[in-house]
Write a protein that holds these residues in place. Structure first.
Motif: not given
Length: 301
Positions: A185-209
């Motif tokens: 997402i950041m490579a697509d032009g978004y500043d780090a301050g605008a992206v709240y995504l936590d990849d590790a927490a997101y993966l944990e969520f997907v595995n929970k599902c």
């Protein structure tokens, strides 16, 4: 004088209770959540049908709470190929597998769209639009959403189905669909301050599902990617998220770039009361008055 002090103390206690209630209301979820996407994702072979899919009020497209879970909602979809599927190019096929997640869409239309990785209190217009990969097969699939974290997962046949995301969907935003990872997402032009995504927490969520559907955990969202690093301490606080919401609310209030036939929506909901800042200010003022009176009484005594 003592009676006056008792009355003021009662007011302070009441103000404190109201402030606590207001804070709770501010952090609360929307009352309803909707899955809005191409008709092919809701069992309709005609991708141009305007009574299903890209609508905000159809109850059959509302998410439901998952039993025994907090802030977790689900929607059961049914993917069917477009009537002319075999004649379509890959880009058009991809267009027919796009969706958004809404909050209070039945009352406020497109005003509260999920922003990937962002709590629902900060959702706004023109936010994340998702495109499900070609791995999605015809038939039933499950959408899971953690509204408190802004996470979305597609599970079919006990497996995760990858998606790409257009992080923000205003006309002036990037039209690219990229991996649902912070770096992409950041490579697509978004500043780090605008992206709240936590990849590790997101993966944990997907595995929970995946586990809820009886499947086996994965080590990365995309084949060939490395497992995400553990979450760090550079997470954003709620005030920063709220500031982002204010900025998003100032943007053009256009509907997302897809066919949206649903134009009916009721009047905007009224605010549930005074702002937490105003209440806190009142409470502070009352406390100051009590302190002054107490000093005066003490001197007289």
């Amino acid at each position: 004088m003592r009676k006056v002090i008792k009355k003021i103390a009662t007011v302070v206690a009441s103000v404190s209770m109201v402030a606590a209630m207001s804070l709770t209301a501010f952090a609360a979820s929307w009352e309803t959540y909707q899955f809005a996407g191409n008709p092919n994702l809701v069992g309709e072979a005609d991708p141009g049908k305007n009574t299903v899919g890209w609508v905000t009020t159809r109850e059959e497209q509302f998410l439901v709470p998952v039993d025994g879970e907090t802030d977790l909602y689900s929607y059961t979809g049914n993917y069917v190929h477009a009537a002319d599927y075999d004649t379509l190019d890959d880009e058009t096929k991809g267009l027919y597998k796009q969706f958004k997640i809404l909050g209070d869409g039945d009352f406020e239309g497109w005003s509260h769209q999920l922003c990937l990785g962002t709590p629902d209190m900060a959702w706004a217009d023109n936010q994340s639009q998702f495109r499900i990969s070609e791995a999605l097969e015809e038939g039933e699939f499950k959408v899971y959403v953690d509204v408190a974290k802004g996470f979305v997962a597609i599970i079919q046949n006990q497996k995760n189905v990858n998606m790409t995301v257009r992080f923000h969907s205003r006309d002036e935003d990037s039209a690219n669909f990229v991996k649902t990872t912070k770096d992409a997402i950041m490579a697509d032009g978004y500043d780090a301050g605008a992206v709240y995504l936590d990849d590790a927490a997101y993966l944990e969520f997907v595995n929970k599902c995946i586990a809820l559907e009886g499947g086996e955990a994965i080590t990365a969202l995309y084949e060939g990617d490395e497992a995400p690093a553990a979450a760090t301490d550079d997470t954003k606080d709620d005030s920063a998220v709220t500031d982002d919401k204010a900025a998003a609310d100032d943007s053009a209030n256009a509907q997302p770039a897809q066919p949206a036939a649903d134009s009916s929506s009721s009047d905007d909901k009224e605010d549930d009361g005074m702002s937490t800042g105003a209440i806190a200010g009142i409470a502070a003022a009352v406390v100051a008055v009590v302190a002054v009176i107490a000093v005066v009484v003490k001197k007289k005594n």
